[in-house]
Design an enzyme around this catalytic site. Structure first.
Site, PDB file in Angstrom:
ATOM      1  N   GLU A   1      -0.316   4.989  -0.460  1.00 21.53           N
ATOM      2  CA  GLU A   1      -1.034   6.249  -0.697  1.00 21.53           C
ATOM      3  C   GLU A   1      -0.069   7.411  -0.540  1.00 21.53           C
ATOM      4  O   GLU A   1       0.781   7.400   0.367  1.00 21.53           O
ATOM      5  CB  GLU A   1      -2.157   6.412   0.332  1.00 21.53           C
ATOM      6  CG  GLU A   1      -3.382   5.582   0.036  1.00 21.53           C
ATOM      7  CD  GLU A   1      -4.462   5.825   1.085  1.00 21.53           C
ATOM      8  OE1 GLU A   1      -5.610   5.491   0.789  1.00 21.53           O
ATOM      9  OE2 GLU A   1      -4.159   6.333   2.166  1.00 21.53           O
TER      10      GLU A   1
ATOM     11  N   ASP B   1      -4.579  15.030 -24.957  1.00 21.40           N
ATOM     12  CA  ASP B   1      -4.802  13.628 -24.596  1.00 21.40           C
ATOM     13  C   ASP B   1      -4.070  12.784 -25.637  1.00 21.40           C
ATOM     14  O   ASP B   1      -4.608  12.470 -26.699  1.00 21.40           O
ATOM     15  CB  ASP B   1      -6.305  13.316 -24.573  1.00 21.40           C
ATOM     16  CG  ASP B   1      -6.575  11.866 -24.189  1.00 21.40           C
ATOM     17  OD1 ASP B   1      -5.603  11.100 -24.029  1.00 21.40           O
ATOM     18  OD2 ASP B   1      -7.760  11.503 -24.064  1.00 21.40           O
TER      19      ASP B   1
ATOM     20  N   THR C   1      -1.862   7.211 -22.032  1.00 23.09           N
ATOM     21  CA  THR C   1      -1.832   5.837 -21.535  1.00 23.09           C
ATOM     22  C   THR C   1      -0.398   5.336 -21.619  1.00 23.09           C
ATOM     23  O   THR C   1       0.435   5.904 -22.327  1.00 23.09           O
ATOM     24  CB  THR C   1      -2.702   4.906 -22.393  1.00 23.09           C
ATOM     25  OG1 THR C   1      -2.199   4.934 -23.737  1.00 23.09           O
ATOM     26  CG2 THR C   1      -4.163   5.323 -22.391  1.00 23.09           C
TER      27      THR C   1
ATOM     28  N   ARG D   1      -0.867  -1.648 -18.508  1.00 23.23           N
ATOM     29  CA  ARG D   1      -2.116  -0.905 -18.620  1.00 23.23           C
ATOM     30  C   ARG D   1      -2.132   0.199 -17.568  1.00 23.23           C
ATOM     31  O   ARG D   1      -2.023  -0.089 -16.371  1.00 23.23           O
ATOM     32  CB  ARG D   1      -3.272  -1.886 -18.372  1.00 23.23           C
ATOM     33  CG  ARG D   1      -4.643  -1.415 -18.729  1.00 23.23           C
ATOM     34  CD  ARG D   1      -5.550  -2.603 -18.957  1.00 23.23           C
ATOM     35  NE  ARG D   1      -5.116  -3.286 -20.172  1.00 23.23           N
ATOM     36  CZ  ARG D   1      -5.387  -2.854 -21.404  1.00 23.23           C
ATOM     37  NH1 ARG D   1      -6.110  -1.765 -21.586  1.00 23.23           N
ATOM     38  NH2 ARG D   1      -4.947  -3.510 -22.455  1.00 23.23           N
TER      39      ARG D   1
ATOM     40  N   LYS E   1      -0.462   1.523 -24.935  1.00 27.56           N
ATOM     41  CA  LYS E   1      -0.761   1.437 -26.369  1.00 27.56           C
ATOM     42  C   LYS E   1       0.561   1.294 -27.124  1.00 27.56           C
ATOM     43  O   LYS E   1       1.284   0.345 -26.858  1.00 27.56           O
ATOM     44  CB  LYS E   1      -1.645   2.619 -26.772  1.00 27.56           C
ATOM     45  CG  LYS E   1      -3.023   2.548 -26.034  1.00 27.56           C
ATOM     46  CD  LYS E   1      -3.992   3.643 -26.374  1.00 27.56           C
ATOM     47  CE  LYS E   1      -5.288   3.475 -25.564  1.00 27.56           C
ATOM     48  NZ  LYS E   1      -6.262   4.566 -25.814  1.00 27.56           N
TER      49      LYS E   1
ATOM     50  N   TYR F   1       0.847  -1.195   0.000  1.00 22.52           N
ATOM     51  CA  TYR F   1       0.000   0.000   0.000  1.00 22.52           C
ATOM     52  C   TYR F   1       0.879   1.241   0.000  1.00 22.52           C
ATOM     53  O   TYR F   1       1.829   1.325   0.780  1.00 22.52           O
ATOM     54  CB  TYR F   1      -0.915   0.029   1.234  1.00 22.52           C
ATOM     55  CG  TYR F   1      -2.356   0.170   0.815  1.00 22.52           C
ATOM     56  CD1 TYR F   1      -2.784   1.335   0.176  1.00 22.52           C
ATOM     57  CD2 TYR F   1      -3.272  -0.847   1.007  1.00 22.52           C
ATOM     58  CE1 TYR F   1      -4.090   1.463  -0.255  1.00 22.52           C
ATOM     59  CE2 TYR F   1      -4.584  -0.727   0.576  1.00 22.52           C
ATOM     60  CZ  TYR F   1      -4.995   0.437  -0.052  1.00 22.52           C
ATOM     61  OH  TYR F   1      -6.277   0.557  -0.489  1.00 22.52           O
TER      62      TYR F   1
HETATM   63  C1  LIG Z   1      -7.381   4.878 -24.943  1.00 25.41           C
HETATM   64  C2  LIG Z   1      -7.751   6.304 -24.736  1.00 25.41           C
HETATM   65  C3  LIG Z   1      -8.148   6.783 -23.475  1.00 25.41           C
HETATM   66  C4  LIG Z   1      -8.454   5.901 -22.286  1.00 25.41           C
HETATM   67  O1  LIG Z   1      -7.603   4.932 -21.903  1.00 25.41           O
HETATM   68  P1  LIG Z   1      -8.119   3.786 -20.902  1.00 25.41           P
HETATM   69  O2  LIG Z   1      -6.854   3.257 -20.342  1.00 25.41           O
HETATM   70  O3  LIG Z   1      -8.897   2.817 -21.718  1.00 25.41           O
HETATM   71  O4  LIG Z   1      -8.975   4.416 -19.858  1.00 25.41           O
HETATM   72  C5  LIG Z   1      -8.378   8.140 -23.345  1.00 25.41           C
HETATM   73  N1  LIG Z   1      -8.247   8.975 -24.387  1.00 25.41           N
HETATM   74  C6  LIG Z   1      -7.898   8.550 -25.611  1.00 25.41           C
HETATM   75  C7  LIG Z   1      -7.776   9.535 -26.717  1.00 25.41           C
HETATM   76  C8  LIG Z   1      -7.656   7.201 -25.835  1.00 25.41           C
HETATM   77  O5  LIG Z   1      -7.329   6.780 -27.059  1.00 25.41           O
END
Ligand SMILES: *Cc1c(COP(=O)(O)O)cnc(C)c1O
Length: 441
Positions: free
Chosen positions: A88, A232, A258, A267, A261, A86
């Site tokens: 936090e 994003d 993320t 993840r 990807k 843990y």
């Molecule tokens: C994949 C993605 C997310 C979210 O990712 P998660 O890990 O599935 O929550 C947010 N914004 C964009 C543009 C994405 O392609």
């Protein structure tokens, strides 16, 4: 790392429990080592499902643009005892004892992310991409604020104002889009909407835009109306790490992304920002939107950032793009029509209407051939299209020759013509020649 190839799919139903003897004969798994044997002895039902899924991933063509194969080192870190801890808070300021070593782990993850992306500050705790976007909004906005983001039909993510998501419920989203003639972001429209609505933030990012956004143009528009610029970069961040896409960090107030990807880590999510917003962002992650950090994932992010800083990863990122271009050309030769006419990234969006097919039928036919991809909206009209990416196949070691082969197999699977069995066999043969977990470093 082990160079043992994955064993070919045994002749048993997917999900059926493998026998202990069979697993013992197979020896350590190329990605899991001996950890899998312990699971098999204790819980054969779950072990069977995990093994079946592992085989599914390795025996088909994984073209989901958001997916990849992590390295054995990342997998091992995810399965480590760090999941027991843990933690936090942040390094040096935890709410629990015994955090001395995980503090070092998180500092390494943060430092590597800062170096990799040239950011003054990094928060490596977000549990997912969605959690990273939530933290960015929580850091900069108040409920009821206006946000200008790509419309969902044009490629915006759920977190960019979907009524089914917290974003659409708590903020007032206005959507910009792509031009019908070129498929490219309509910067004149972005500017006009920004002037009209005076948003508190502009979001640049998409789930399906295959070109590089013009971050400087977004910055200029945001400055003109006094808005924050949130990028994003969930999809392109891995290409950024490998120098195969422009870096949004110098332009954005906050970059969320993320780690799983193209970046090929566990993840999870990250948030990058300038020193000025560091405290705001950190408080937005913990304690505002999350509890304890997942230290096994934070450690696996550190491992992935370490991998992403190598020349091998730079070469990989450039191969991902070259492969996407080659696959795009192969799909065009099969009669599919590509959004924006092609790609600069790992991602392709293809209209199958010219083949007299709808996207759902197309995905079903491809799934029967173990060619796995997504259906996504097309910006104009009502039809949907296919979204594909080359990150996973490239990790497996495939190159442009294989992309031409994949394009032909995809075309054949879409047309049907009674060749389904042959196409499925060719897919299995191709995938079998490029087992994952062998070619990361
Ligand atoms: C994949 C993605 C997310 C979210 O990712 P998660 O890990 O599935 O929550 C947010 N914004 C964009 C543009 C994405 O392609």
């Amino acid at each position: 790392m082990s160079a043992t190839p994955l064993t070919p799919a045994p002749a048993r139903a997917a999900g059926a429990a493998p026998t202990t003897e069979a697993a013992e004969q197979a020896g350590p798994h190329p990605a899991w080592g001996h950890g899998f044997e312990a699971l098999l002895r204790q819980d054969p039902e779950l072990a069977g499902l995990l093994l079946g899924e592992t085989e599914r991933q390795a025996t088909g063509l994984q073209l989901i643009a958001a997916e990849n194969f992590t390295s054995p080192a990342v997998l091992a870190t995810l399965g480590s005892p760090l999941t027991n801890k843990y933690a936090e808070g942040y390094p040096g300021a935890r709410h629990h004892g015994g955090c001395e070593l995980v503090d070092l782990v998180e500092r390494i993850a943060t430092d590597r992310a800062k170096t990799l992306f040239g950011a003054e500050h990094a928060n490596v705790q977000p549990h997912s991409g969605t959690a990273a976007v939530l933290a960015a909004y929580a850091a900069l906005l108040r409920p009821g604020d206006t946000v200008l983001a790509m419309g969902l039909r044009h490629g915006g993510h759920l977190t960019h104002g979907s009524p089914a998501n917290f974003s659409g419920r708590w903020f007032d989203f206005v959507g910009y889009g792509v031009r019908e003639d070129t498929g490219l972001i309509d910067y004149e429209q972005v500017r006009a909407l920004a002037r009209e609505h005076r948003p508190q933030a502009i979001v640049c990012g998409s789930i399906s835009y295959p070109r590089h956004p013009d971050y400087a143009a977004f910055r200029e528009i945001a400055d003109e109306v006094g808005a924050y610029l949130i990028v994003d970069a969930a999809h392109p961040i891995g290409l950024v790490a490998g120098g195969a896409a422009p870096n949004p960090v110098p332009y954005a107030d906050v970059v969320c992304a993320t780690t799983h990807k193209v970046l090929r880590g566990p993840r999870g999510g990250i948030v990058l920002c300038g020193a000025r917003l560091a405290e705001q962002v950190d408080r937005a992650v913990f304690p505002f939107t999350q509890g304890g950090a997942q230290m096994h994932t934070v450690a696996a992010k550190a491992v992935a950032f370490g991998e992403a800083a190598t020349p091998a990863f730079t070469a990989y990122a450039h191969r991902v793009v070259a492969n996407a271009r080659a696959l795009g050309a192969a799909l065009a030769a099969q009669g599919l029509v590509l959004a924006t006419g092609g790609t600069d990234t790992h991602l392709l969006v293809a209209d199958v209407a010219p083949l007299a097919l709808d996207a759902a039928t197309a995905r079903r036919r491809l799934a029967a051939a173990a060619i796995v991809l997504d259906v996504c909206g097309l910006a104009h009209g009502t039809a949907r299209g296919l979204r594909l990416g080359t990150a996973a196949l490239t990790t497996q070691g495939m190159g442009e020759a294989e992309m031409r082969h994949v394009g032909m197999l995809l075309g054949a699977a879409l047309r049907g013509e009674g060749r389904e069995g042959q196409v499925r066999a060719e897919v299995a043969d191709l995938a079998g020649r490029f087992p994952p977990y062998r070619s990361h470093m």
